[in-house]
Design an enzyme around this catalytic site. Structure first.
Site, PDB file in Angstrom:
ATOM      1  N   GLY A   1     -33.515 -14.798 -39.569  1.00 12.25           N
ATOM      2  CA  GLY A   1     -33.470 -14.782 -41.029  1.00 12.25           C
ATOM      3  C   GLY A   1     -34.821 -14.363 -41.560  1.00 12.25           C
TER       4      GLY A   1
ATOM      5  N   GLN B   1     -41.546 -13.532 -47.586  1.00 18.66           N
ATOM      6  CA  GLN B   1     -42.140 -13.325 -46.254  1.00 18.66           C
ATOM      7  C   GLN B   1     -42.540 -11.872 -46.022  1.00 18.66           C
ATOM      8  OE1 GLN B   1     -38.741 -15.434 -44.094  1.00 18.66           O
ATOM      9  NE2 GLN B   1     -40.522 -15.953 -42.856  1.00 18.66           N
TER      10      GLN B   1
ATOM     11  N   CYS C   1     -40.418 -20.183 -37.735  1.00 19.34           N
ATOM     12  CA  CYS C   1     -40.488 -19.310 -38.902  1.00 19.34           C
ATOM     13  C   CYS C   1     -41.382 -18.118 -38.565  1.00 19.34           C
ATOM     14  CB  CYS C   1     -41.068 -20.102 -40.076  1.00 19.34           C
ATOM     15  SG  CYS C   1     -41.214 -19.156 -41.594  1.00 19.34           S
ATOM     16  N   LEU C   2     -40.931 -16.914 -38.921  1.00 13.36           N
ATOM     17  CA  LEU C   2     -41.745 -15.730 -38.609  1.00 13.36           C
ATOM     18  C   LEU C   2     -43.093 -15.777 -39.322  1.00 13.36           C
ATOM     19  CD1 LEU C   2     -39.147 -12.799 -38.656  1.00 13.36           C
ATOM     20  CD2 LEU C   2     -40.110 -14.003 -36.683  1.00 13.36           C
TER      21      LEU C   2
ATOM     22  N   HIS D   1     -32.933 -22.727 -44.702  1.00 14.91           N
ATOM     23  CA  HIS D   1     -34.342 -22.432 -44.422  1.00 14.91           C
ATOM     24  C   HIS D   1     -34.802 -21.242 -45.285  1.00 14.91           C
ATOM     25  CE1 HIS D   1     -37.738 -21.705 -41.341  1.00 14.91           C
ATOM     26  NE2 HIS D   1     -37.771 -20.639 -42.133  1.00 14.91           N
ATOM     27  N   GLU D   2     -33.989 -20.193 -45.308  1.00 14.96           N
ATOM     28  CA  GLU D   2     -34.370 -18.994 -46.080  1.00 14.96           C
ATOM     29  C   GLU D   2     -34.332 -19.279 -47.574  1.00 14.96           C
ATOM     30  OE1 GLU D   2     -35.740 -16.837 -44.372  1.00 14.96           O
ATOM     31  OE2 GLU D   2     -34.944 -17.504 -42.461  1.00 14.96           O
TER      32      GLU D   2
ATOM     33  N   HIS E   1     -37.429 -20.756 -48.748  1.00 18.30           N
ATOM     34  CA  HIS E   1     -38.526 -19.796 -48.943  1.00 18.30           C
ATOM     35  C   HIS E   1     -38.548 -19.280 -50.385  1.00 18.30           C
ATOM     36  CE1 HIS E   1     -40.538 -19.110 -45.136  1.00 18.30           C
ATOM     37  NE2 HIS E   1     -39.402 -18.955 -44.484  1.00 18.30           N
TER      38      HIS E   1
HETATM   39 ZN    ZN Z   1     -39.128 -19.098 -42.451  1.00 20.24          ZN
END
Ligand code: ZN
Length: 176
Positions: A45, A50, A98-99, A140-141, A144
């Site tokens: 995701g 991000q 998380c990226l 999670h996304e 963000h």
């Molecule tokens: Zn993340």
């Protein structure tokens, strides 16, 4: 086109993202670039902030194991201006990463199932019932988009132990 990731420490990750006003060609290109960037980084995701876009958009693709045991990405889903309509009362705990916070993982408690409504890249309103990893990833996304990171949902010693690691991430990735 691959986009540059924003890393932990970058203020854009703490900002509440703005709604997408119009599903334009620019937004469709952004969505495709986000999918490409997510897959290039082996993510499941990725949210607008991000990739330095403070917009309410995220993409998701959960890999599925094939009969030959290789993994294949599902058709990526794009969520624009998402709204969580309902949560299950039962909660599930699972490790998340998380990226934007490389190599840091932690257990997070979240509703096991959700119903989410959003616009797709054709500007159509769609409602999706998600469970398990899909529900977790979408939550999670969606976090963000509100400037919330998974580490904010961790508590106690496990969270406290991450402090030095988070400091390293900030120094190594964000400040570079
Ligand atoms: Zn993340």
């Amino acid at each position: 086109m691959l986009l540059k990731l924003a890393y932990y420490g970058d203020p854009i990750l703490r900002k509440k993202a703005e709604p997408v006003k119009e599903i334009s060609e620019t937004i469709r290109t952004l969505a495709q670039d986000m999918v490409d960037t997510m897959i290039a980084h082996n993510g499941i995701g990725l949210a607008g902030p991000q990739v330095h876009q403070s917009l309410r958009i995220f993409v998701m693709s959960i890999p599925i194991q094939q009969p030959d045991e290789s993994w294949k990405h599902n058709d990526p889903l794009v969520f624009i201006n998402p709204e969580i309509l309902s949560f299950s009362e039962d909660l599930c705990v699972h490790s998340e990463g998380c990226l934007s916070i490389p190599k840091i993982y932690g257990d997070v408690l979240r509703p096991c199932r959700i119903t989410i409504r959003c616009l797709n890249v054709d500007g159509e309103m769609v409602t999706r019932d998600l469970s398990e990893l899909q529900a977790r990833c979408a939550l999670h996304e969606n976090d963000h988009l509100n400037g919330v990171l998974f580490i904010d949902r961790m508590r106690g010693k496990e969270r406290k132990d991450l402090d030095p690691l988070l400091k390293n991430v900030k120094n190594k990735f964000y400040k570079n």
